[in-house]
Write a protein that holds these residues in place. Structure first.
Motif, mmCIF file in Angstrom:
data_model
loop_
_atom_site.group_PDB
_atom_site.id
_atom_site.type_symbol
_atom_site.label_atom_id
_atom_site.label_comp_id
_atom_site.label_asym_id
_atom_site.label_seq_id
_atom_site.Cartn_x
_atom_site.Cartn_y
_atom_site.Cartn_z
ATOM 1 N N ARG A 56 0.784 -1.158 0.006
ATOM 2 C CA ARG A 56 -0.104 -0.183 0.010
ATOM 3 C C ARG A 56 0.834 1.008 0.051
ATOM 4 O O ARG A 56 1.829 1.357 0.646
ATOM 5 C CB ARG A 56 -0.717 -0.009 1.431
ATOM 6 N N CYS A 57 0.506 2.321 -0.983
ATOM 7 C CA CYS A 57 1.161 3.507 -0.943
ATOM 8 C C CYS A 57 0.906 4.121 0.272
ATOM 9 O O CYS A 57 0.047 4.494 0.917
ATOM 10 C CB CYS A 57 0.781 4.181 -1.974
ATOM 11 N N TYR A 58 2.150 4.829 0.496
ATOM 12 C CA TYR A 58 2.398 5.563 2.029
ATOM 13 C C TYR A 58 1.319 6.833 1.807
ATOM 14 O O TYR A 58 0.844 7.500 3.098
ATOM 15 C CB TYR A 58 3.635 6.242 2.183
ATOM 16 N N HIS A 59 0.762 7.527 0.576
ATOM 17 C CA HIS A 59 0.140 8.264 0.467
ATOM 18 C C HIS A 59 -1.322 8.266 1.148
ATOM 19 O O HIS A 59 -1.737 8.995 2.171
ATOM 20 C CB HIS A 59 0.118 9.227 -0.626
ATOM 21 N N ALA A 60 -1.951 7.308 0.262
ATOM 22 C CA ALA A 60 -3.494 6.939 0.918
ATOM 23 C C ALA A 60 -3.746 5.656 0.724
ATOM 24 O O ALA A 60 -4.806 5.214 0.540
ATOM 25 C CB ALA A 60 -4.338 7.916 0.228
ATOM 26 N N GLY A 61 -2.745 4.682 0.458
ATOM 27 C CA GLY A 61 -3.128 3.442 0.481
ATOM 28 C C GLY A 61 -3.136 2.873 -0.763
ATOM 29 O O GLY A 61 -3.638 1.599 -0.854
ATOM 30 N N GLY A 62 -2.811 3.284 -1.871
ATOM 31 C CA GLY A 62 -2.857 2.837 -3.453
ATOM 32 C C GLY A 62 -2.284 1.631 -3.407
ATOM 33 O O GLY A 62 -1.233 1.229 -2.730
ATOM 34 N N PRO A 63 -2.833 0.669 -4.081
ATOM 35 C CA PRO A 63 -2.206 -0.716 -4.612
ATOM 36 C C PRO A 63 -1.145 -0.499 -5.717
ATOM 37 O O PRO A 63 -1.095 -0.608 -6.739
ATOM 38 C CB PRO A 63 -3.353 -1.507 -5.139
ATOM 39 N N ILE A 80 4.959 4.353 -10.142
ATOM 40 C CA ILE A 80 3.824 5.376 -10.249
ATOM 41 C C ILE A 80 2.660 4.829 -9.536
ATOM 42 O O ILE A 80 2.061 3.945 -10.103
ATOM 43 C CB ILE A 80 3.693 5.741 -11.644
ATOM 44 N N CYS A 81 2.290 5.484 -8.411
ATOM 45 C CA CYS A 81 1.250 4.900 -7.743
ATOM 46 C C CYS A 81 -0.192 5.043 -8.614
ATOM 47 O O CYS A 81 -0.177 6.076 -9.196
ATOM 48 C CB CYS A 81 1.198 5.590 -6.288
ATOM 49 N N PRO A 82 -0.851 4.042 -8.609
ATOM 50 C CA PRO A 82 -2.009 4.072 -9.938
ATOM 51 C C PRO A 82 -3.175 5.068 -9.253
ATOM 52 O O PRO A 82 -3.957 5.627 -10.096
ATOM 53 C CB PRO A 82 -2.667 2.588 -9.889
ATOM 54 N N TRP A 83 -3.234 5.574 -8.050
ATOM 55 C CA TRP A 83 -4.158 6.259 -7.489
ATOM 56 C C TRP A 83 -3.898 7.796 -7.888
ATOM 57 O O TRP A 83 -4.915 8.388 -8.449
ATOM 58 C CB TRP A 83 -4.571 6.081 -6.019
ATOM 59 N N HIS A 84 -2.700 8.227 -7.275
ATOM 60 C CA HIS A 84 -2.712 9.780 -7.399
ATOM 61 C C HIS A 84 -1.177 10.108 -8.158
ATOM 62 O O HIS A 84 -0.856 11.251 -8.268
ATOM 63 C CB HIS A 84 -2.730 10.625 -6.217
ATOM 64 N N GLY A 85 -0.545 9.067 -8.713
ATOM 65 C CA GLY A 85 0.625 9.417 -9.476
ATOM 66 C C GLY A 85 1.810 9.853 -8.692
ATOM 67 O O GLY A 85 2.992 9.938 -9.357
ATOM 68 N N TYR A 86 2.004 9.497 -7.309
ATOM 69 C CA TYR A 86 3.302 9.586 -6.748
ATOM 70 C C TYR A 86 4.096 8.828 -7.073
ATOM 71 O O TYR A 86 3.892 7.628 -7.489
ATOM 72 C CB TYR A 86 2.738 9.623 -5.143
ATOM 73 N N ARG A 87 5.287 9.414 -7.084
ATOM 74 C CA ARG A 87 6.572 8.562 -7.452
ATOM 75 C C ARG A 87 7.385 8.088 -6.395
ATOM 76 O O ARG A 87 7.609 8.763 -5.526
ATOM 77 C CB ARG A 87 7.651 9.336 -8.412
HETATM 78 FE FE1 FES Z 1 -0.499 6.617 -3.904
HETATM 79 FE FE2 FES Z 1 -2.286 8.885 -3.535
HETATM 80 S S1 FES Z 1 -2.558 6.740 -2.833
HETATM 81 S S2 FES Z 1 -0.302 8.476 -4.449
#
Ligand code: FES
Length: 158
Positions: A56-63, A80-87
């Motif tokens: 899970r992505c540190y930002h908001a838990g994206g897969p 590249i996180c599929p939810w908000h594009g964080y690198r």
């Molecule tokens: Fe990954 Fe927002 S949850 S960029």
């Protein structure tokens, strides 16, 4: 690789190693979600190397296992996180951002590190071509820790 990332690596003898499968199969799959010791991990194969980090992505838990890999201009491989594009640095767990240019002139082209945000785990390929992973034993928290448990978290409102 940052020295902080090196501290993420577990000592070889003190960790429990989990067999994930054959290197050939995992390399052809390129990315896989696995559960290790109750923790969801994303395993990636990129340019001959395996990487393991919190799923899970540190930002908001994206897969993250659904994310693509791209290289920054300096060659740093990022998810590249599929939810908000964080690198997220594939080898380091660093979060990267591109600073805004508030002067109104040409946009900035460089990427900067926010520091290590995603917990990295150790992965190795053994002589028999099997891939094994060991959870990070780093004591300091990572932002991805909040999404790593399969237990539901209660919302807290203050
Ligand atoms: Fe990954 Fe927002 S949850 S960029």
């Amino acid at each position: 690789m940052t020295s902080e990332h090196q501290a993420d690596q577990p000592s070889h003898d003190s960790q429990t190693w989990h067999h994930l499968g054959s290197a050939t199969e995992l390399a052809s799959a390129r990315k896989k979600r696995v559960c290790v010791g109750g923790r969801d991990i994303a395993v990636f194969h990129h340019k001959g190397q395996f990487y393991a980090l919190d799923w899970r992505c540190y930002h908001a838990g994206g897969p993250l296992h659904q994310g693509d890999i791209e290289e920054l201009p300096d060659g740093t491989a990022c998810l590249i996180c599929p939810w908000h594009g964080y690198r997220i640095g594939l080898a380091s767990g660093e979060g990267f951002y591109r600073p805004a240019n508030l002067t109104g002139s040409a946009p900035t082209s460089g990427w900067c590190s926010k520091g290590v945000r995603q917990r990295m785990h150790h992965v190795e390929v053994r002589p028999d071509e099997s891939v094994h992973v060991a959870l990070s034993d780093l004591k300091s928290p990572r932002e991805s820790d909040r999404y790593a448990s399969r237990k539901p978290k209660k919302a807290t409102f203050k």
